[in-house]
Scaffold this active site. Structure first.
Site, PDB file in Angstrom:
ATOM      1  N   GLN A 277      71.841  -0.089   5.627  1.00 26.07           N
ATOM      2  CA  GLN A 277      73.213   0.207   5.211  1.00 26.07           C
ATOM      3  C   GLN A 277      74.067   0.676   6.379  1.00 26.07           C
ATOM      4  O   GLN A 277      73.620   1.431   7.238  1.00 26.07           O
ATOM      5  CB  GLN A 277      73.214   1.262   4.108  1.00 26.07           C
ATOM      6  CG  GLN A 277      74.574   1.488   3.472  1.00 26.07           C
ATOM      7  CD  GLN A 277      74.491   2.480   2.313  1.00 26.07           C
ATOM      8  OE1 GLN A 277      73.412   2.883   1.912  1.00 26.07           O
ATOM      9  NE2 GLN A 277      75.632   2.876   1.779  1.00 26.07           N
TER      10      GLN A 277
ATOM     11  N   CYS B 119      75.169   0.954  -1.313  1.00 21.75           N
ATOM     12  CA  CYS B 119      73.708   1.040  -1.404  1.00 21.75           C
ATOM     13  C   CYS B 119      73.183   0.310  -2.632  1.00 21.75           C
ATOM     14  O   CYS B 119      72.078  -0.231  -2.639  1.00 21.75           O
ATOM     15  CB  CYS B 119      73.256   2.499  -1.417  1.00 21.75           C
ATOM     16  SG  CYS B 119      73.898   3.466  -2.808  1.00 21.75           S
TER      17      CYS B 119
ATOM     18  N   HIS C 214      72.159   8.034  -5.254  1.00 22.75           N
ATOM     19  CA  HIS C 214      71.889   6.967  -4.294  1.00 22.75           C
ATOM     20  C   HIS C 214      70.941   5.957  -4.939  1.00 22.75           C
ATOM     21  O   HIS C 214      70.059   6.333  -5.706  1.00 22.75           O
ATOM     22  CB  HIS C 214      71.254   7.593  -3.049  1.00 22.75           C
ATOM     23  CG  HIS C 214      71.026   6.650  -1.911  1.00 22.75           C
ATOM     24  ND1 HIS C 214      72.035   5.935  -1.319  1.00 22.75           N
ATOM     25  CD2 HIS C 214      69.882   6.329  -1.237  1.00 22.75           C
ATOM     26  CE1 HIS C 214      71.535   5.219  -0.332  1.00 22.75           C
ATOM     27  NE2 HIS C 214      70.228   5.428  -0.266  1.00 22.75           N
TER      28      HIS C 214
ATOM     29  N   ASN D  69      64.689   3.081   0.646  1.00 15.94           N
ATOM     30  CA  ASN D  69      66.040   3.599   0.821  1.00 15.94           C
ATOM     31  C   ASN D  69      66.843   2.576   1.626  1.00 15.94           C
ATOM     32  O   ASN D  69      66.457   2.229   2.740  1.00 15.94           O
ATOM     33  CB  ASN D  69      65.974   4.931   1.573  1.00 15.94           C
ATOM     34  CG  ASN D  69      67.341   5.581   1.721  1.00 15.94           C
ATOM     35  OD1 ASN D  69      68.371   4.937   1.586  1.00 15.94           O
ATOM     36  ND2 ASN D  69      67.343   6.866   2.022  1.00 15.94           N
TER      37      ASN D  69
ATOM     38  N   TRP E 133      69.263   2.834   3.392  1.00 18.38           N
ATOM     39  CA  TRP E 133      69.705   3.306   4.700  1.00 18.38           C
ATOM     40  C   TRP E 133      68.779   2.832   5.817  1.00 18.38           C
ATOM     41  O   TRP E 133      69.150   2.833   6.986  1.00 18.38           O
ATOM     42  CB  TRP E 133      69.763   4.839   4.720  1.00 18.38           C
ATOM     43  CG  TRP E 133      70.870   5.422   3.906  1.00 18.38           C
ATOM     44  CD1 TRP E 133      71.924   4.757   3.364  1.00 18.38           C
ATOM     45  CD2 TRP E 133      71.037   6.795   3.540  1.00 18.38           C
ATOM     46  NE1 TRP E 133      72.744   5.626   2.679  1.00 18.38           N
ATOM     47  CE2 TRP E 133      72.219   6.889   2.774  1.00 18.38           C
ATOM     48  CE3 TRP E 133      70.299   7.958   3.773  1.00 18.38           C
ATOM     49  CZ2 TRP E 133      72.684   8.097   2.255  1.00 18.38           C
ATOM     50  CZ3 TRP E 133      70.769   9.159   3.264  1.00 18.38           C
ATOM     51  CH2 TRP E 133      71.947   9.225   2.503  1.00 18.38           C
TER      52      TRP E 133
END
Length: 724
Positions: A104, A110, A267, A294, A296
């Protein structure tokens, strides 16, 4: 946002025609913005230039409208670059598309990236969305394309490969491999589909999951999850379902904040595997594990079974290899199923068909798809809390024809899933649109009404409770729920929570067995109109007054023009103080003359006394109906009651009952004749009925073989519409 009648209904006719021609299927996707990838690519190769997409240009408009708009400081230093300007040897995909290719950037999407990560687990699904044979080497022309499911159709979205950068780094999604660009380009195509990158900020993973698959999503709250949740998750992944989860953040200020355990509230995460392992110190018991990612590409769980936890020392190397365990800050981690249930609050599973969550038998589900819209003042009735308008919502008749093969407890039931999806709200954010709070209710149709395709009226809902309904009204793009009901006939009422909220939707019904689902009043039908006979007997005082006024205005030829008709009618109508009207307009009177012309388009453009008397009898009948629906004696009627008032008025002119309009025509009538307060005055009511009957008469004049279809030349069409 509101659509003009011509825009919405022409678009609808085009879509229906495309479906008949195979458009919108996986093999023949709709070309988004009319752009054909192969044609554009070939043109670029022939002229030896790189594609530049004018429909999604490398400008601020494509970035956003508020936080990424013209006035934002964030966009000042953004430079759009092609991958060959960013790095050496750029590649579309390096070593196969995988979940580590999605990291991300500076965009709150997300939810989208979690769905992309799930997509990489199923190669067949992935390459439906990301067509293969795209590269930066062979026949490179700066053009790429991706395919998404869009409200019932598959669409092919073409983009150029100019991507937003800052200091030569990608601003938004990027891959862990600096020279890999498929995920960044996929994000750009999805942004184009929704109008801008900023339109992708904030969302639900299920939205993207469905846009990648055309599947149906079901939610589970962890606190209410079934005992067999682990089995459901494992089976769903085995069948190609996409799965995401999240931790609710009750305090907005703590949105997307890291907890002490390394998890992030508010998230979206991807569920990428569900497995079991057997620690050496345990004899029989296996540990159930869940692998998550995740988007990210960093920030991981630090509890039991995290990358470097002591638990990994208790299992063999074979077990570790099976689980693909590695210690890397890549955003992916394992945790026990028990910790998963304790820490996460919601899980969503997007199934290609609903059978992934059921028993081990694979069923062939049938699906029916209905398009509809809520129109303010006509079919945007709100939920059951608003009984005066709830009944005006679009209604869909569902016939459950066959029971399940393996019912529980010997019950004769039909299992089906209802999915209500609102359309285009994300794309219209820049115009202030937000998601509506939506839901639906299901009512059982009494046996005596089976096969009756009439719209269910207000009294039915006042005296009958729903048989089933969505668990709640919620501001998600789609509300989905599974039901088990006895075979029979039902009516589904989709609605927004509040009335008067205007928007489009699709209603999908999945069932294990054969069912039919269709919108009530989806056809326009009518018996042939027969003019009402002139009243026999002596003239009334009012008739005598009209004859006198008519003779006075018409003169020796005893015929009146539209302007003279306007004077006649308004001299009389002003005496009716109980009607809210400023008088008949000249345009209304022209339509009345068109209606009364016997030969329609070859008429004189004038009315004689007999035609005028016939017209006045119609107006008097319609006036009585108007007063019946003007319950509060305000001089106007509410647009929601227009449906019944129109039906009553036109049936007065039929030789027998049988007149029925469809919901789209009611929508047009409301938009055309209601004022800003969604009320219809007497003049507008009469004008509507005059136009409606005139167009029916014209159609029947052309429909000489009575088959319900006509063929017109352009000139005939213009003559018809311009005169009526």
């Amino acid at each position: 946002m509101p659509y003009t009648p011509s825009g919405f209904f022409c678009d609808r006719l085009i879509r229906e025609r495309e479906r008949r021609d195979g458009e919108g299927s996986l093999n023949k996707p709709v070309r988004f913005n009319g752009q054909d990838y192969n044609t554009l690519r070939q043109e670029c190769l022939q002229r030896k230039g790189l594609f530049e997409d004018d429909s999604f240009p490398a400008t601020v408009e494509s970035l956003g409208f508020k936080e990424l708009g013209h006035k934002s400081n964030k966009v000042k230093n953004i430079v759009w670059k092609r991958p060959k300007e960013i790095c050496e040897n750029p590649q579309f995909i390096v070593g196969g598309a995988s979940r580590t290719d999605i990291c991300q950037g500076d965009l709150g999407d997300c939810w989208l990236l979690a769905a992309i990560a799930c997509l990489t687990l199923n190669e067949k699904l992935l390459y439906r969305v990301v067509p293969q044979e795209q590269s930066y080497s062979e026949n490179y022309a700066g053009i790429f394309h991706f395919q998404f499911w869009r409200y019932g159709d598959w669409v092919d979205v073409v983009i150029d490969d100019r991507i937003p950068t800052f200091n030569n780094q990608l601003v938004f999604t990027k891959s862990a491999e600096r020279n890999e660009f498929w995920s960044a380009l996929l994000e750009k195509a999805y942004a184009k589909l929704h109008g801008s990158y900023e339109a992708l900020k904030g969302g639900n993973t299920t939205e993207a999951m469905e846009d990648f698959t055309g599947g149906v999503t079901e939610f589970y709250e962890m606190k209410e999850a079934p005992k067999e949740l682990y089995k459901i998750m494992k089976k769903a992944l085995a069948r190609g379902s996409l799965m995401g989860c999240s931790i609710d953040s009750l305090v907005p200020a703590r949105f997307e904040t890291r907890t002490v355990t390394g998890l992030v509230k508010g998230h979206a995460y991807s569920v990428t595997a569900v497995e079991e392992c057997k620690p050496s110190q345990q004899k029989d018991n296996k540990v159930r594990l869940v692998r998550l990612r995740n988007p990210w590409g960093q920030v991981e769980w630090n509890g039991p079974w995290s990358d470097n936890s002591k638990e990994w020392a208790t299992i063999s190397k074979v077990e570790k290899d099976k689980l693909q365990h590695q210690s890397a800050e890549d955003g992916e981690f394992w945790m026990s199923f028990e910790d998963f249930k304790k820490n996460y609050t919601k899980i969503e599973i997007c199934n290609l068909t609903p059978d992934a969550l059921e028993d081990d038998k694979i069923h062939k589900w049938t699906v029916s798809v209905n398009e509809g819209r809520w129109v303010r003042g006509c079919s945007a009735g709100g939920c059951r809390n608003y009984p005066d308008t709830f009944w005006t919502n679009p209604q869909y008749r569902l016939r459950l024809l066959e029971e399940d093969d393996d019912p529980d407890d010997n019950e004769v039931v039909c299992t089906f899933v209802v999915a209500l999806m609102q359309k285009n709200r994300r794309k219209e954010r820049k115009m202030g649109a937000n998601l509506f709070t939506i839901g639906f209710a299901i009512y059982e149709v009494p046996k005596e009404m089976h096969g009756n395709k009439q719209h269910m009226q207000k009294d039915f809902f006042l005296f009958n409770s729903s048989k089933a309904r969505s668990k709640s009204y919620i501001n998600l793009r789609e509300v989905t729920q599974r039901f088990r009901l006895s075979p029979g006939e039902y009516v589904i009422i989709p609605s927004t929570y509040e009335p008067h909220q205007e928007g489009e939707f699709i209603l999908r019904v999945f069932s294990e067995k054969r069912n039919t689902s269709e919108e009530i009043e989806n056809r326009i039908e009518a018996d042939h109109p027969v003019p009402a006979p002139a009243s026999a007997g002596e003239e009334s005082e009012e008739d005598q007054q009209f004859r006198t006024i008519f003779q006075e205005i018409a003169g020796d030829d005893m015929e009146i023009t539209a302007n003279e008709l306007k004077n006649v009618l308004n001299r009389v109508i002003t005496k009716h103080k109980d009607l809210s009207t400023e008088g008949f307009s000249l345009e209304s009177c022209r339509s009345m003359i068109a209606l009364m012309d016997v030969s329609f388009m070859d008429g004189t453009g004038r009315l004689n006394l007999q035609e005028f008397r016939h017209l006045w009898n119609k107006i008097k009948q319609w006036q009585g109906i108007f007063k019946d629906y003007d319950a509060d004696q305000s001089g106007s009627i509410n647009s929601y009651e227009m449906r019944n008032a129109v039906n009553d008025a036109v049936m007065c002119l039929m030789s027998r009952s049988g007149f029925r309009l469809n919901n789209q025509l009611y929508d047009i009538i409301t938009m055309r004749y209601a004022n800003e307060n969604m009320n219809i005055d007497f003049d507008s009511f009469i004008s509507c009925l005059v136009r409606l009957e005139a167009m029916f008469r014209a159609f029947q004049a052309f429909d000489q073989d009575g088959d319900g279809t006509i063929r017109l030349s352009v000139l005939e069409w213009l003559q018809l519409t311009m005169y009526a």
